[in-house]
Design a protein around this motif. Structure first.
Motif, PDB file in Angstrom:
ATOM      1  N   VAL A  84       0.791  -1.229   0.126  1.00  0.00           N
ATOM      2  CA  VAL A  84       0.034  -0.020  -0.018  1.00  0.00           C
ATOM      3  C   VAL A  84       0.979   1.262   0.050  1.00  0.00           C
ATOM      4  O   VAL A  84       1.754   1.396   0.798  1.00  0.00           O
ATOM      5  N   VAL A  85       0.466   2.208  -1.082  1.00  0.00           N
ATOM      6  CA  VAL A  85       1.501   3.493  -0.971  1.00  0.00           C
ATOM      7  C   VAL A  85       0.237   4.687  -0.895  1.00  0.00           C
ATOM      8  O   VAL A  85      -0.836   4.536  -1.637  1.00  0.00           O
ATOM      9  N   VAL A  86       0.294   5.579   0.144  1.00  0.00           N
ATOM     10  CA  VAL A  86      -0.375   6.388   0.277  1.00  0.00           C
ATOM     11  C   VAL A  86       0.249   7.966  -0.417  1.00  0.00           C
ATOM     12  O   VAL A  86       1.592   8.070  -0.075  1.00  0.00           O
ATOM     13  N   ILE A  87      -0.316   8.685  -1.031  1.00  0.00           N
ATOM     14  CA  ILE A  87       0.029   9.787  -1.649  1.00  0.00           C
ATOM     15  C   ILE A  87      -0.745  11.075  -1.214  1.00  0.00           C
ATOM     16  O   ILE A  87      -1.757  11.122  -1.170  1.00  0.00           O
ATOM     17  N   SER A  88      -0.126  12.195  -0.952  1.00  0.00           N
ATOM     18  CA  SER A  88      -0.716  13.560  -0.738  1.00  0.00           C
ATOM     19  C   SER A  88       0.218  14.308  -0.544  1.00  0.00           C
ATOM     20  O   SER A  88       1.557  14.464  -0.809  1.00  0.00           O
ATOM     21  N   GLY A  89      -0.122  15.921  -0.978  1.00  0.00           N
ATOM     22  CA  GLY A  89       0.541  17.011  -1.244  1.00  0.00           C
ATOM     23  C   GLY A  89       0.815  17.664   0.223  1.00  0.00           C
ATOM     24  O   GLY A  89       1.765  18.390   0.451  1.00  0.00           O
ATOM     25  N   GLN A  90       0.199  17.042   1.350  1.00  0.00           N
ATOM     26  CA  GLN A  90       0.713  17.399   2.600  1.00  0.00           C
ATOM     27  C   GLN A  90       0.906  15.884   3.534  1.00  0.00           C
ATOM     28  O   GLN A  90       0.216  14.868   3.107  1.00  0.00           O
ATOM     29  N   ALA A  91       1.511  16.037   4.470  1.00  0.00           N
ATOM     30  CA  ALA A  91       1.771  14.978   5.484  1.00  0.00           C
ATOM     31  C   ALA A  91       0.494  14.648   6.124  1.00  0.00           C
ATOM     32  O   ALA A  91      -0.388  15.411   6.322  1.00  0.00           O
ATOM     33  N   PRO A  92       0.373  13.279   6.142  1.00  0.00           N
ATOM     34  CA  PRO A  92      -1.032  12.991   6.860  1.00  0.00           C
ATOM     35  C   PRO A  92      -1.073  13.302   8.146  1.00  0.00           C
ATOM     36  O   PRO A  92      -0.169  13.211   8.912  1.00  0.00           O
ATOM     37  N   MET A  93      -2.418  13.661   8.438  1.00  0.00           N
ATOM     38  CA  MET A  93      -2.614  13.897   9.935  1.00  0.00           C
ATOM     39  C   MET A  93      -2.807  12.905  10.926  1.00  0.00           C
ATOM     40  O   MET A  93      -2.646  13.211  11.946  1.00  0.00           O
ATOM     41  N   THR A  94      -3.099  11.899  10.562  1.00  0.00           N
ATOM     42  CA  THR A  94      -3.209  10.597  11.302  1.00  0.00           C
ATOM     43  C   THR A  94      -2.008   9.571  10.894  1.00  0.00           C
ATOM     44  O   THR A  94      -1.372   9.870   9.682  1.00  0.00           O
ATOM     45  N   ALA A  95      -1.770   8.846  11.717  1.00  0.00           N
ATOM     46  CA  ALA A  95      -0.745   7.926  11.683  1.00  0.00           C
ATOM     47  C   ALA A  95      -1.175   6.769  10.547  1.00  0.00           C
ATOM     48  O   ALA A  95      -2.216   6.479  10.575  1.00  0.00           O
ATOM     49  N   LEU A  96      -0.374   6.414   9.578  1.00  0.00           N
ATOM     50  CA  LEU A  96      -0.559   5.365   8.759  1.00  0.00           C
ATOM     51  C   LEU A  96      -0.408   4.087   9.193  1.00  0.00           C
ATOM     52  O   LEU A  96       0.255   3.714  10.524  1.00  0.00           O
ATOM     53  N   PRO A  97      -1.202   3.249   8.791  1.00  0.00           N
ATOM     54  CA  PRO A  97      -1.154   1.787   9.242  1.00  0.00           C
ATOM     55  C   PRO A  97       0.002   1.225   9.011  1.00  0.00           C
ATOM     56  O   PRO A  97       1.034   1.619   8.353  1.00  0.00           O
ATOM     57  N   ASP A  98       0.590   0.159   9.778  1.00  0.00           N
ATOM     58  CA  ASP A  98       1.770  -0.553   9.698  1.00  0.00           C
ATOM     59  C   ASP A  98       1.867  -1.029   8.104  1.00  0.00           C
ATOM     60  O   ASP A  98       0.964  -1.600   7.783  1.00  0.00           O
ATOM     61  N   GLY A  99       3.187  -0.860   7.746  1.00  0.00           N
ATOM     62  CA  GLY A  99       3.654  -1.548   6.360  1.00  0.00           C
ATOM     63  C   GLY A  99       3.010  -0.666   5.366  1.00  0.00           C
ATOM     64  O   GLY A  99       3.210  -0.993   3.945  1.00  0.00           O
ATOM     65  N   VAL A 100       2.405   0.444   5.655  1.00  0.00           N
ATOM     66  CA  VAL A 100       2.080   1.471   4.525  1.00  0.00           C
ATOM     67  C   VAL A 100       3.036   2.483   4.151  1.00  0.00           C
ATOM     68  O   VAL A 100       3.699   3.199   5.234  1.00  0.00           O
ATOM     69  N   THR A 101       3.266   2.894   2.975  1.00  0.00           N
ATOM     70  CA  THR A 101       4.456   3.927   2.631  1.00  0.00           C
ATOM     71  C   THR A 101       3.741   5.067   2.262  1.00  0.00           C
ATOM     72  O   THR A 101       2.772   5.103   1.707  1.00  0.00           O
ATOM     73  N   PHE A 102       4.359   6.222   2.554  1.00  0.00           N
ATOM     74  CA  PHE A 102       4.004   7.418   1.998  1.00  0.00           C
ATOM     75  C   PHE A 102       4.813   8.107   1.247  1.00  0.00           C
ATOM     76  O   PHE A 102       6.110   7.892   1.480  1.00  0.00           O
ATOM     77  N   LEU A 103       4.113   8.585   0.109  1.00  0.00           N
ATOM     78  CA  LEU A 103       4.962   9.562  -0.884  1.00  0.00           C
ATOM     79  C   LEU A 103       4.397  10.778  -1.091  1.00  0.00           C
ATOM     80  O   LEU A 103       3.121  10.853  -1.314  1.00  0.00           O
ATOM     81  N   ALA A 104       5.151  11.948  -0.996  1.00  0.00           N
ATOM     82  CA  ALA A 104       4.501  13.320  -1.110  1.00  0.00           C
ATOM     83  C   ALA A 104       4.243  13.549  -2.541  1.00  0.00           C
ATOM     84  O   ALA A 104       5.248  13.209  -3.396  1.00  0.00           O
ATOM     85  N   LYS A 105       3.276  14.308  -2.905  1.00  0.00           N
ATOM     86  CA  LYS A 105       3.187  14.942  -4.321  1.00  0.00           C
ATOM     87  C   LYS A 105       3.969  15.875  -4.512  1.00  0.00           C
ATOM     88  O   LYS A 105       4.139  16.951  -3.537  1.00  0.00           O
ATOM     89  N   PRO A 106       4.771  16.468  -5.560  1.00  0.00           N
ATOM     90  CA  PRO A 106       4.645  15.381  -6.605  1.00  0.00           C
ATOM     91  C   PRO A 106       5.356  14.287  -6.684  1.00  0.00           C
ATOM     92  O   PRO A 106       6.414  14.204  -6.294  1.00  0.00           O
ATOM     93  N   VAL A 107       4.612  13.094  -7.059  1.00  0.00           N
ATOM     94  CA  VAL A 107       5.117  11.795  -6.886  1.00  0.00           C
ATOM     95  C   VAL A 107       6.299  11.552  -7.984  1.00  0.00           C
ATOM     96  O   VAL A 107       5.797  11.881  -9.068  1.00  0.00           O
ATOM     97  N   TYR A 108       7.577  11.478  -7.733  1.00  0.00           N
ATOM     98  CA  TYR A 108       8.648  11.046  -8.666  1.00  0.00           C
ATOM     99  C   TYR A 108       8.166   9.738  -9.190  1.00  0.00           C
ATOM    100  O   TYR A 108       8.218   8.736  -8.544  1.00  0.00           O
ATOM    101  N   PRO A 109       8.102   9.611 -10.761  1.00  0.00           N
ATOM    102  CA  PRO A 109       7.930   8.154 -11.156  1.00  0.00           C
ATOM    103  C   PRO A 109       8.699   7.206 -10.816  1.00  0.00           C
ATOM    104  O   PRO A 109       8.254   6.111 -10.508  1.00  0.00           O
ATOM    105  N   SER A 110       9.893   7.443 -10.503  1.00  0.00           N
ATOM    106  CA  SER A 110      11.245   6.405 -10.119  1.00  0.00           C
ATOM    107  C   SER A 110      10.792   5.950  -8.749  1.00  0.00           C
ATOM    108  O   SER A 110      10.734   4.849  -8.241  1.00  0.00           O
ATOM    109  N   ALA A 111      10.219   6.877  -7.807  1.00  0.00           N
ATOM    110  CA  ALA A 111       9.949   6.654  -6.611  1.00  0.00           C
ATOM    111  C   ALA A 111       8.776   5.696  -6.266  1.00  0.00           C
ATOM    112  O   ALA A 111       8.696   4.658  -5.666  1.00  0.00           O
ATOM    113  N   LEU A 112       7.680   5.751  -7.277  1.00  0.00           N
ATOM    114  CA  LEU A 112       6.335   5.375  -7.396  1.00  0.00           C
ATOM    115  C   LEU A 112       6.806   3.726  -7.709  1.00  0.00           C
ATOM    116  O   LEU A 112       6.300   2.694  -7.120  1.00  0.00           O
TER     117      LEU A 112
END
Length: 118
Positions: A84-112
């Motif tokens: 699971v990859v969660v993306i957003s222009g802002q840091a999440p306000m709540t904690a992500l579930p275990d094992g979930v990756t966060f990527l900030a927008k704009p998402v770089y293709p290589s990172a995704l």
């Protein structure tokens, strides 16, 4: 007999912005994913249940009753092995579930692609 196509892994992309959703989907398709495109978490939850993907990419802010973090939590409870990859222009306000990756927008293709195929 013709050559068989390689088995395509299934990914669900959840993004309410059409352009962003299409860009992410095309990038994943180039990495041999079969992509199910969803505008909201409720539709994505149904796709997760019916198609058993190996990857979920979701924006945090979504139309509908469920946001991307709630969808990520539901997806990980249903299938703990799901990437699971969660993306957003802002840091999440709540904690992500275990094992979930966060990527900030704009998402770089290589990172995704790196996170998707990790």
């Amino acid at each position: 007999m013709g050559q068989s196509k390689p088995f395509a892994r299934v990914a669900v992309v959840v993004e309410d912005d059409d352009i962003q959703r299409d860009m992410i989907a095309l990038l994943l398709e180039e990495s041999n994913f079969q992509v199910i495109r969803c505008e909201d978490a409720e539709t994505a939850a149904l796709a997760l249940k019916m198609r058993h993907p190996v990857l979920l990419v979701t924006d945090v802010s979504l139309a509908g009753r469920m946001d991307g973090i709630e969808l990520a939590r539901l997806a990980r409870m249903t299938n703990p092995a799901l990437r699971v990859v969660v993306i957003s222009g802002q840091a999440p306000m709540t904690a992500l579930p275990d094992g979930v990756t966060f990527l900030a927008k704009p998402v770089y293709p290589s990172a995704l692609v790196r996170e998707a195929t990790h």
